[in-house]
Structure formats: structure tokens, C-alpha cells
Design an enzyme around this catalytic site. Structure first.
Site, PDB file in Angstrom:
ATOM      1  N   ASN A 135      -6.108  -0.027  -4.062  1.00  0.00           N
ATOM      2  CA  ASN A 135      -4.877   0.297  -3.337  1.00  0.00           C
ATOM      3  C   ASN A 135      -4.834  -0.270  -1.917  1.00  0.00           C
ATOM      4  O   ASN A 135      -3.754  -0.456  -1.370  1.00  0.00           O
ATOM      5  CB  ASN A 135      -4.742   1.831  -3.306  1.00  0.00           C
ATOM      6  CG  ASN A 135      -3.717   2.304  -2.321  1.00  0.00           C
ATOM      7  OD1 ASN A 135      -2.517   2.278  -2.595  1.00  0.00           O
ATOM      8  ND2 ASN A 135      -4.156   2.732  -1.133  1.00  0.00           N
ATOM      9  N   VAL A 172     -12.656  -4.189   2.112  1.00  0.00           N
ATOM     10  CA  VAL A 172     -12.562  -4.755   0.752  1.00  0.00           C
ATOM     11  C   VAL A 172     -12.636  -6.283   0.738  1.00  0.00           C
ATOM     12  O   VAL A 172     -12.866  -6.871  -0.319  1.00  0.00           O
ATOM     13  CB  VAL A 172     -11.284  -4.277  -0.005  1.00  0.00           C
ATOM     14  CG1 VAL A 172     -11.273  -2.778  -0.200  1.00  0.00           C
ATOM     15  CG2 VAL A 172     -10.004  -4.776   0.666  1.00  0.00           C
ATOM     16  N   TYR A 184       2.210 -12.040   0.601  1.00  0.00           N
ATOM     17  CA  TYR A 184       2.141 -10.726  -0.062  1.00  0.00           C
ATOM     18  C   TYR A 184       2.578 -10.834  -1.533  1.00  0.00           C
ATOM     19  O   TYR A 184       1.928 -10.293  -2.424  1.00  0.00           O
ATOM     20  CB  TYR A 184       3.043  -9.770   0.721  1.00  0.00           C
ATOM     21  CG  TYR A 184       2.986  -8.321   0.330  1.00  0.00           C
ATOM     22  CD1 TYR A 184       1.961  -7.494   0.804  1.00  0.00           C
ATOM     23  CD2 TYR A 184       3.964  -7.759  -0.480  1.00  0.00           C
ATOM     24  CE1 TYR A 184       1.932  -6.145   0.472  1.00  0.00           C
ATOM     25  CE2 TYR A 184       3.944  -6.417  -0.819  1.00  0.00           C
ATOM     26  CZ  TYR A 184       2.927  -5.613  -0.337  1.00  0.00           C
ATOM     27  OH  TYR A 184       2.892  -4.275  -0.674  1.00  0.00           O
ATOM     28  N   ALA A 224       2.530 -13.508  -3.410  1.00  0.00           N
ATOM     29  CA  ALA A 224       1.528 -14.283  -4.154  1.00  0.00           C
ATOM     30  C   ALA A 224       0.339 -13.389  -4.505  1.00  0.00           C
ATOM     31  O   ALA A 224      -0.179 -13.418  -5.632  1.00  0.00           O
ATOM     32  CB  ALA A 224       1.064 -15.478  -3.321  1.00  0.00           C
TER      33      ALA A 224
HETATM   34  P1  NAP Z   1      -0.766   2.159   4.586  1.00  0.00           P
HETATM   35  O1  NAP Z   1      -0.145   3.496   4.757  1.00  0.00           O
HETATM   36  O2  NAP Z   1      -0.599   1.142   5.654  1.00  0.00           O
HETATM   37  O3  NAP Z   1      -2.342   2.373   4.292  1.00  0.00           O
HETATM   38  C1  NAP Z   1      -3.140   1.258   4.077  1.00  0.00           C
HETATM   39  C2  NAP Z   1      -4.507   1.721   3.644  1.00  0.00           C
HETATM   40  O4  NAP Z   1      -5.314   0.572   3.307  1.00  0.00           O
HETATM   41  C3  NAP Z   1      -5.273   2.479   4.722  1.00  0.00           C
HETATM   42  O5  NAP Z   1      -6.029   3.484   4.107  1.00  0.00           O
HETATM   43  C4  NAP Z   1      -6.191   1.399   5.315  1.00  0.00           C
HETATM   44  O6  NAP Z   1      -7.389   1.923   5.895  1.00  0.00           O
HETATM   45  C5  NAP Z   1      -6.517   0.616   4.056  1.00  0.00           C
HETATM   46  N1  NAP Z   1      -6.969  -0.742   4.299  1.00  0.00           N
HETATM   47  C6  NAP Z   1      -6.292  -1.764   4.864  1.00  0.00           C
HETATM   48  N2  NAP Z   1      -7.048  -2.878   4.900  1.00  0.00           N
HETATM   49  C7  NAP Z   1      -8.242  -2.551   4.332  1.00  0.00           C
HETATM   50  C8  NAP Z   1      -9.444  -3.249   4.090  1.00  0.00           C
HETATM   51  N3  NAP Z   1      -9.571  -4.544   4.418  1.00  0.00           N
HETATM   52  N4  NAP Z   1     -10.478  -2.597   3.502  1.00  0.00           N
HETATM   53  C9  NAP Z   1     -10.364  -1.302   3.165  1.00  0.00           C
HETATM   54  N5  NAP Z   1      -9.244  -0.570   3.367  1.00  0.00           N
HETATM   55  C10 NAP Z   1      -8.204  -1.197   3.957  1.00  0.00           C
HETATM   56  O7  NAP Z   1      -0.244   1.444   3.257  1.00  0.00           O
HETATM   57  P2  NAP Z   1       0.555   2.024   1.988  1.00  0.00           P
HETATM   58  O8  NAP Z   1       1.996   1.849   2.241  1.00  0.00           O
HETATM   59  O9  NAP Z   1       0.019   3.342   1.603  1.00  0.00           O
HETATM   60  O10 NAP Z   1       0.149   0.923   0.899  1.00  0.00           O
HETATM   61  C11 NAP Z   1      -0.877   1.145  -0.057  1.00  0.00           C
HETATM   62  C12 NAP Z   1      -0.767   0.061  -1.118  1.00  0.00           C
HETATM   63  O11 NAP Z   1       0.526   0.132  -1.735  1.00  0.00           O
HETATM   64  C13 NAP Z   1      -0.907  -1.361  -0.584  1.00  0.00           C
HETATM   65  O12 NAP Z   1      -1.629  -2.154  -1.507  1.00  0.00           O
HETATM   66  C14 NAP Z   1       0.527  -1.844  -0.493  1.00  0.00           C
HETATM   67  O13 NAP Z   1       0.606  -3.241  -0.581  1.00  0.00           O
HETATM   68  C15 NAP Z   1       1.122  -1.150  -1.710  1.00  0.00           C
HETATM   69  N6  NAP Z   1       2.579  -1.001  -1.635  1.00  0.00           N
HETATM   70  C16 NAP Z   1       3.150  -0.295  -0.632  1.00  0.00           C
HETATM   71  C17 NAP Z   1       4.536  -0.178  -0.594  1.00  0.00           C
HETATM   72  C18 NAP Z   1       5.245   0.578   0.486  1.00  0.00           C
HETATM   73  O14 NAP Z   1       6.486   0.486   0.542  1.00  0.00           O
HETATM   74  N7  NAP Z   1       4.566   1.341   1.315  1.00  0.00           N
HETATM   75  C19 NAP Z   1       5.321  -0.797  -1.579  1.00  0.00           C
HETATM   76  C20 NAP Z   1       4.694  -1.511  -2.594  1.00  0.00           C
HETATM   77  C21 NAP Z   1       3.318  -1.604  -2.622  1.00  0.00           C
HETATM   78  P3  NAP Z   1      -7.426   2.437   7.449  1.00  0.00           P
HETATM   79  O15 NAP Z   1      -6.723   3.777   7.444  1.00  0.00           O
HETATM   80  O16 NAP Z   1      -8.870   2.540   7.760  1.00  0.00           O
HETATM   81  O17 NAP Z   1      -6.707   1.408   8.243  1.00  0.00           O
END
Ligand code: NAP
Length: 242
Positions: free
Chosen positions: A88, A60, A153, A155
């Protein structure tokens, strides 16, 4: 056919969103960065549950790659369009300001905020032409309240919330809604290094959230029932604010 594009759909919250939107009748386009195995597994689970979809690999942060992948998809699906976009994809690179490397700053801003721009712009074109669409941005509690060690993060997520409101103002008259979701702690790979038993003491509901719970909210915002909600950032954090 109704299509939904979920960036970072291979794991965690994105994966749960893929399964939810598929259950709602969308064909899912599962974007991922490098983890082909997990992306494939998500697609298999979608198919096992009776849905269908496809994988679309791109980074992305790579503006040209995003546009090329999306335009190529549109070329090969002349009759279809991406009705729902879930921005996401994300990473965490926490550190105190003085210890934060330039790369940690640039990459987190680039993925969350740059990624929003790089993916939304090409998808939006078709939504505008069809006068229909739902854009849902994955923000965070961190972007609302700020967290020590997360200047980058917070920001990025704060910027994403503001961009959500601005874009909602731009495209509301064209039948497109734009909203953000702000989760607190959710049990995924991203939070695997955190001490849940310590942190949950501050959470009124006394636990981390599950990815499926976030996906339910995204599913609602993607549905026809949410047609009068736009420019919002909806918190989902077990009551954790301070
Ligand atoms: P996660 O389990 O670490 O999964 C991250 C996902 O993003 C994976 O599918 C990864 O792909 C993909 N990704 C990372 N960098 C990318 C890039 N440059 N281009 C395309 N895809 C990319 O994370 P998550 O916890 O599900 O988080 C998802 C979203 O929710 C994020 O935006 C995070 O900031 C937000 N969020 C999470 C939490 C939490 O507590 N978990 C809380 C608030 C907000 P690969 O599998 O190929 O690596």
C-alpha cells in the site's frame, strides 16, 4: 497467530486497513517510512479496539532493508508467518511530462513498483512454503485510465496491475491469491491538496471516498470468502471512470 503486513500502514488507507484486518483477527505489522508518531498512533488504535500488532520501519524502495526487516521478523516469529500482505505504501509527485524531474519519475516508479517487488519476494517465500496467502496491491484508477500530470504514477500503478495478474498466474496453484484494488479519489493526506468540491462534480456519487471504505474491500479480499478471486483489479471509485 495470523499476521498481516501492511506497507504504509501509519496513515490514510494503510491505517484503515490495519484497523480492519485487526478487527478480522489478524495481528498487524505496521510498516512506515519515517512518521513514527503516526505509526505508533495506529498501533495504539489497533490495541484500543482489542487487537494487537507491531511496527516495522523500512523504506520499500530499499531492497536490502526490506529483505532484512522481513527475514529478521521471520527469525523472531518461527511459529508464525505473514498470511496477508498489503502493498500500500505510496506517494504522488504529479507534473506534466516536460516538467517532470527525473527524481519524480524514479521515486514514484521505485516506491510503487519497486516496492511491490522488494516486499513481495521475501514474504512470498514463506507463503509458498505454507501453501497459503493473500497479496493485495493498492493500485489506482490512474493506472487503469491514465491521468494528465501523472505519467509516473499511472505507469507505476498500471505496471502494478499487470504484475498482479502475472503473479496470480504463478502462485494460484500454491493456494495464494493476488489481487489489486483501484481506488478513485480518497480523503487522505495524499489528496489534501486537491479541490474536492470541484473534482466531486465528475464523481457520480458526488464525494471522495473514505479510507475505511477501501479497507472494507481489502478486508474482503483478505478473507476466506474471497478464496475464488485472483488476478483481479477491483475498482472502488464512486462511479468515476471517464
Ligand atoms: P498517505 O495518506 O499519504 O500515506 C502514505 C503512506 O505510505 C504512509 O504510511 C507513508 O509512511 C507510507 N510510505 C510512503 N513512502 C514510503 C516508503 N518509501 N516506504 C515505506 N512507506 C512509505 O497515502 P494514501 O492516500 O493512504 O495512499 C495509500 C495508497 O493508496 C498509495 O499506494 C496510493 O497511491 C493509493 N491510492 C490513494 C488514493 C487516494 O485518493 N488517496 C487513490 C488511489 C490510490 P510515513 O507515514 O512514514 O510517511
Amino acid at each position: 497467530m495470523k499476521y498481516a503486513l501492511i506497507t504504509g500502514g501509519s496513515r490514510g488507507i494503510g491505517k484503515a486497513v490495519c484497523l480492519k484486518l485487526s478487527e478480522m483477527g489478524f495481528k498487524v505489522i505496521i510498516n512506515y517510512l519515517s512518521n513514527e508518531g503516526e505509526a505508533q498512533k495506529t498501533l495504539e488504535e489497533v490495541r484500543t479496539a482489542g487487537g494487537d500488532g507491531e511496527l516495522l520501519k523500512f523504506n520499500v524502495t530499499d531492497r536490502e532493508a526490506c529483505a532484512a526487516a522481513i527475514y529478521e521478523w521471520q527469525e523472531s516469529h518461527r511459529e508464525d508467518f505473514i498470511e496477508v500482505l498489503v502493498n500500500n505504501a505510496g506517494v504522488r509527485r504529479d507534473n506534466l511530462m516536460l516538467k517532470m524531474s527525473e527524481d519524480d519519475w524514479d521515486s514514484v516508479i521505485g516506491i510503487h513498483l519497486g516496492g511491490f517487488f522488494n516486499v513481495t519476494k521475501p514474504v512470498l517465500k514463506q507463503m509458498l512454503a505454507r501453501r497459503k496467502g493473500r497479496i493485495i496491491n493498492m493500485a489506482s484508477l490512474s493506472g487503469l485510465k491514465g491521468v494528465a500530470g501523472q505519467c509516473n504514477y499511472a505507469a507505476a500503478k498500471g505496471g502494478l496491475i499487470s504484475a498482479t495478474r502475472s503473479l496470480a498466474n504463478e502462485v494460484g496453484r500454491k493456494g495464494i491469491t493476488v489481487n489489486a484494488v483501484a481506488p478513485g479519489y480518497v480523503r487522505t493526506d495524499m489528496t489534501g491538496d486537491l479541490n474536492e468540491s470541484e473534482l466531486k462534480k465528475d464523481i457520480p456519487l458526488n464525494r471522495f471516498g473514505e479510507a475505511e471504505e477501501i479497507a472494507e474491500l481489502v478486508g474482503f479480499l483478505a478473507s476466506e470468502k474471497a478464496g475464488y478471486i485472483t488476478g483481479e483489479c477491483i475498482s472502488i471509485n464512486g462511479g468515476l471512470y471517464m
